[in-house]
Scaffold this motif. Structure first.
Motif, PDB file in Angstrom:
ATOM      1  N   ASP A  18       0.737  -1.103   0.227  1.00  0.00           N
ATOM      2  CA  ASP A  18      -0.070  -0.082  -0.096  1.00  0.00           C
ATOM      3  C   ASP A  18       0.499   1.699   0.275  1.00  0.00           C
ATOM      4  O   ASP A  18       0.338   2.335   0.355  1.00  0.00           O
ATOM      5  N   LYS A  19       2.011   1.365  -0.109  1.00  0.00           N
ATOM      6  CA  LYS A  19       3.091   2.191  -0.214  1.00  0.00           C
ATOM      7  C   LYS A  19       4.141   2.042  -1.049  1.00  0.00           C
ATOM      8  O   LYS A  19       4.523   0.736  -1.895  1.00  0.00           O
ATOM      9  N   LEU A  20       4.753   3.239  -2.030  1.00  0.00           N
ATOM     10  CA  LEU A  20       4.982   3.102  -2.757  1.00  0.00           C
ATOM     11  C   LEU A  20       7.145   2.903  -2.750  1.00  0.00           C
ATOM     12  O   LEU A  20       7.672   2.048  -3.108  1.00  0.00           O
ATOM     13  N   VAL A  21       7.616   4.300  -1.762  1.00  0.00           N
ATOM     14  CA  VAL A  21       9.019   4.026  -1.855  1.00  0.00           C
ATOM     15  C   VAL A  21       8.851   4.316  -0.006  1.00  0.00           C
ATOM     16  O   VAL A  21       8.275   5.175   0.312  1.00  0.00           O
ATOM     17  N   CYS A  22       9.801   3.349   0.277  1.00  0.00           N
ATOM     18  CA  CYS A  22       9.944   3.849   1.400  1.00  0.00           C
ATOM     19  C   CYS A  22      11.210   3.787   2.091  1.00  0.00           C
ATOM     20  O   CYS A  22      12.139   3.350   1.966  1.00  0.00           O
TER      21      CYS A  22
ATOM     22  N   SER B 228       5.011  -3.310   3.273  1.00  0.00           N
ATOM     23  CA  SER B 228       3.932  -2.880   2.605  1.00  0.00           C
ATOM     24  C   SER B 228       4.684  -2.080   1.837  1.00  0.00           C
ATOM     25  O   SER B 228       4.186  -1.267   1.416  1.00  0.00           O
ATOM     26  N   CYS B 229       6.078  -2.266   1.440  1.00  0.00           N
ATOM     27  CA  CYS B 229       6.875  -1.285   0.704  1.00  0.00           C
ATOM     28  C   CYS B 229       6.452  -1.594  -0.962  1.00  0.00           C
ATOM     29  O   CYS B 229       7.592  -2.521  -0.460  1.00  0.00           O
ATOM     30  N   LYS B 230       6.132  -1.018  -2.153  1.00  0.00           N
ATOM     31  CA  LYS B 230       7.059  -1.911  -3.559  1.00  0.00           C
ATOM     32  C   LYS B 230       8.778  -1.519  -3.187  1.00  0.00           C
ATOM     33  O   LYS B 230       9.068  -2.695  -3.763  1.00  0.00           O
ATOM     34  N   PHE B 231       9.523  -0.213  -2.873  1.00  0.00           N
ATOM     35  CA  PHE B 231      10.676   0.170  -3.291  1.00  0.00           C
ATOM     36  C   PHE B 231      10.629   0.558  -1.501  1.00  0.00           C
ATOM     37  O   PHE B 231      10.729   1.684  -0.869  1.00  0.00           O
ATOM     38  N   TYR B 232      12.252   0.317  -1.336  1.00  0.00           N
ATOM     39  CA  TYR B 232      13.110   0.538  -0.015  1.00  0.00           C
ATOM     40  C   TYR B 232      14.418   1.184  -0.562  1.00  0.00           C
ATOM     41  O   TYR B 232      15.288   0.620  -1.442  1.00  0.00           O
ATOM     42  N   LEU B 233      14.503   1.997   0.128  1.00  0.00           N
ATOM     43  CA  LEU B 233      16.099   2.777  -0.156  1.00  0.00           C
ATOM     44  C   LEU B 233      16.804   2.466   0.534  1.00  0.00           C
ATOM     45  O   LEU B 233      17.015   2.711   2.378  1.00  0.00           O
ATOM     46  N   SER B 234      17.816   1.167   0.193  1.00  0.00           N
ATOM     47  CA  SER B 234      18.445   0.712   0.974  1.00  0.00           C
ATOM     48  C   SER B 234      20.021   2.043   0.365  1.00  0.00           C
ATOM     49  O   SER B 234      21.156   1.337  -0.201  1.00  0.00           O
ATOM     50  N   PHE B 235      19.854   2.766   1.788  1.00  0.00           N
ATOM     51  CA  PHE B 235      21.285   3.588   1.432  1.00  0.00           C
ATOM     52  C   PHE B 235      22.221   3.463   2.112  1.00  0.00           C
ATOM     53  O   PHE B 235      21.687   3.663   3.668  1.00  0.00           O
ATOM     54  N   GLU B 236      22.860   3.360   1.879  1.00  0.00           N
ATOM     55  CA  GLU B 236      24.358   2.759   2.513  1.00  0.00           C
ATOM     56  C   GLU B 236      25.048   4.574   3.152  1.00  0.00           C
ATOM     57  O   GLU B 236      24.924   5.533   3.030  1.00  0.00           O
TER      58      GLU B 236
ATOM     59  N   ARG C  20      11.377   6.055 -13.220  1.00  0.00           N
ATOM     60  CA  ARG C  20      11.567   4.312 -13.994  1.00  0.00           C
ATOM     61  C   ARG C  20      10.733   3.642 -12.467  1.00  0.00           C
ATOM     62  O   ARG C  20       9.553   2.916 -12.503  1.00  0.00           O
ATOM     63  N   LEU C  21      10.920   4.144 -11.178  1.00  0.00           N
ATOM     64  CA  LEU C  21      10.264   3.699 -10.159  1.00  0.00           C
ATOM     65  C   LEU C  21       8.631   3.939 -10.221  1.00  0.00           C
ATOM     66  O   LEU C  21       7.692   3.035 -10.498  1.00  0.00           O
ATOM     67  N   LEU C  22       8.131   4.836 -11.192  1.00  0.00           N
ATOM     68  CA  LEU C  22       6.453   5.353 -11.408  1.00  0.00           C
ATOM     69  C   LEU C  22       6.136   4.300 -12.582  1.00  0.00           C
ATOM     70  O   LEU C  22       5.363   3.645 -12.366  1.00  0.00           O
ATOM     71  N   TYR C  23       6.846   4.205 -13.314  1.00  0.00           N
ATOM     72  CA  TYR C  23       6.539   3.563 -14.110  1.00  0.00           C
ATOM     73  C   TYR C  23       6.711   1.792 -13.774  1.00  0.00           C
ATOM     74  O   TYR C  23       5.162   1.214 -14.371  1.00  0.00           O
ATOM     75  N   LEU C  24       7.322   1.419 -13.031  1.00  0.00           N
ATOM     76  CA  LEU C  24       7.257   0.545 -12.338  1.00  0.00           C
ATOM     77  C   LEU C  24       6.246  -0.559 -11.860  1.00  0.00           C
ATOM     78  O   LEU C  24       5.379  -1.340 -12.287  1.00  0.00           O
ATOM     79  N   ASP C  25       5.170   0.618 -11.303  1.00  0.00           N
ATOM     80  CA  ASP C  25       4.716   0.488 -10.327  1.00  0.00           C
ATOM     81  C   ASP C  25       3.493   0.288 -10.994  1.00  0.00           C
ATOM     82  O   ASP C  25       2.533  -0.342 -10.592  1.00  0.00           O
ATOM     83  N   GLN C  26       3.453   0.974 -12.520  1.00  0.00           N
ATOM     84  CA  GLN C  26       2.060   0.755 -13.106  1.00  0.00           C
ATOM     85  C   GLN C  26       2.766  -0.549 -14.415  1.00  0.00           C
ATOM     86  O   GLN C  26       1.910  -0.760 -14.720  1.00  0.00           O
ATOM     87  N   ASN C  27       3.495  -1.339 -14.168  1.00  0.00           N
ATOM     88  CA  ASN C  27       3.430  -2.007 -14.987  1.00  0.00           C
ATOM     89  C   ASN C  27       4.520  -3.482 -13.706  1.00  0.00           C
ATOM     90  O   ASN C  27       5.079  -4.162 -13.736  1.00  0.00           O
ATOM     91  N   ASN C  28       3.281  -4.261 -13.270  1.00  0.00           N
ATOM     92  CA  ASN C  28       3.302  -5.097 -12.458  1.00  0.00           C
ATOM     93  C   ASN C  28       4.586  -6.292 -13.648  1.00  0.00           C
ATOM     94  O   ASN C  28       4.902  -7.023 -12.026  1.00  0.00           O
TER      95      ASN C  28
END
Length: 391
Positions: free
Chosen positions: A218-222, A269-277, A333-341
């Motif tokens: 239910d969330k796009l980026v976290c 619950s997130c499609k993408f997670y910012l794995s920032f070191e 790119r992330l927005l595109y992937l959100d619409q293209n499962n």
């Protein structure tokens, strides 16, 4: 006497000598086999062998995995020569290898058993009275800063190895000049360490394990972050990225403390997670990558280079910020992937063959170190630790 008979008599000694030389060469060939290796043309077994990350290959030697369908630049020779067999047999007749944990990292004690890693005949102890008997001593870098405070004051027994252990990046570890020529071995997340123990690794997925099912989203980026440094590369990138896409933020860095239970729920619950070191260093790939992978979120990584990430996990399991010229392009790119499962689900294809296993801090490092000492009785020394780690 005929001319032919005369020639036969004349050539007879040479014929016998030639036959003698041939026989001599045949005997030599029977008892001597030259060490000549011919190229293998077994295309099915060599060229089309499925690739895997270096660290996953390396882990197979640690766990004594018998699966050989894994190639790596790490030199792993499963076939022992006669000398190695003799050494292994000698180790089998010796008592258990003992490793002393000189100081518990950050003052927290851990289980001293190695059974969970299928490592036998290794004993871990924190009893300093056994110092003169143990085969090795494990020293945690952060616990003898500064200037080697708290280190051993007594001479080192000739048979004993000292092992430098550190899981913090060079940027977050204080450099100590005196550690050069002090240690025999290193135990670190870097793959070129004597005893490499990364933050996580991939293992073959057991056939009985249920196939992967994507958790509800239910969330796009976290992003969850506690260590907030305004001048850091990851904060600068986040500040630009948020202008083009909505990012759900948590953690002390945003004044929203997150419990362990909450962390799992949020990331799942997130499609993408910012794995920032927090540091950009060789092989510094931490739980910020492995935990989202375990929880069914696609990591968007910022840290070391893409090729270095691919030494640890499959290249199609994450998105690297360096693949895009600007944060805006990444957001698109992330927005595109959100619409293209269909395309989004490709980032989970690796789960058909592998699953993530996180390293057990301290306990696994100590057990892997003890196991290494058990199998390497020869003398070793690490001369320039500062140059190797801090460059």
């Amino acid at each position: 006497m005929s001319s032919s008979a005369g020639w036969g008599t004349f050539l007879q000694p040479y014929v016998y000598r030639s036959l003698g030389v041939v026989c001599f060469l045949l005997v030599c060939f029977m008892y001597y086999t030259p060490d000549i290796k011919f190229p293998s043309f077994n295309f099915h077994n060599e060229i089309f062998r499925p690739p895997c990350p270096k660290v996953q290959c390396a882990n197979r030697t640690l766990t004594q995995d018998s699966n050989q369908n894994c190639t790596s630049v790490l030199h792993i020779n499963p076939h022992l020569n006669d000398t190695q067999k003799t050494q292994a047999a000698a180790v089998d007749t010796e008592p258990d290898t003992i490793l002393l944990i000189w100081m518990w990292p950050f003052g927290r004690k851990y289980d001293l058993s190695c059974k969970i890693f299928n490592i036998t005949r290794c004993q871990l102890t924190d009893d300093k009275s056994l110092y003169h008997k143990v085969h090795g001593v494990l020293f945690h870098h952060r616990d003898f800063q500064p200037n080697l405070s708290g280190m051993v004051k007594e001479p080192r027994p000739w048979f004993q190895k000292w092992v430098w252990f550190n899981m913090e990046s060079p940027a977050n570890s204080r450099q100590i000049h005196e550690i050069n020529n002090l240690f025999n071995l290193t135990c670190n997340y870097r793959l070129d360490s004597n005893i490499p123990v990364p933050y996580g690794y991939l293992v073959p997925r057991p056939s009985e394990v249920e196939s992967f099912k994507l958790p509800a989203k239910d969330k796009l980026v976290c992003w969850i972050v506690s260590n907030w440094k305004p001048q850091s590369k990851r904060v600068h990138f986040y500040n630009e990225l948020k202008k083009h896409i909505n990012i759900n933020t948590y953690g002390n860095g945003f004044g929203r403390r997150v419990s362990e239970e909450d962390y799992s729920k949020i990331v799942t619950s997130c499609k993408f997670y910012l794995s920032f070191e927090n540091s950009v260093c060789k092989d510094y790939v931490t739980e910020k990558l492995y935990r989202p992978m375990m929880l069914g979120s696609v990591p968007v990584v910022l840290g070391t280079s893409r090729p270095n990430y691919e030494d640890h996990v499959p290249g199609e399991s994450f998105i690297h910020v360096d693949d895009y010229s600007t944060p805006k392009e990444l957001a698109e790119r992330l927005l595109y992937l959100d619409q293209n499962n269909t395309e989004y689900m490709r980032y989970f294809n690796w789960r058909n063959k592998f699953e993530v296993q996180r390293t057990q801090f301290v306990r696994e490092h100590a057990c892997r170190t003890c196991n290494y000492l058990k199998n390497h009785r020869e003398y070793q020394a690490f001369h320039d630790l500062n140059k190797w780690y801090w460059g």
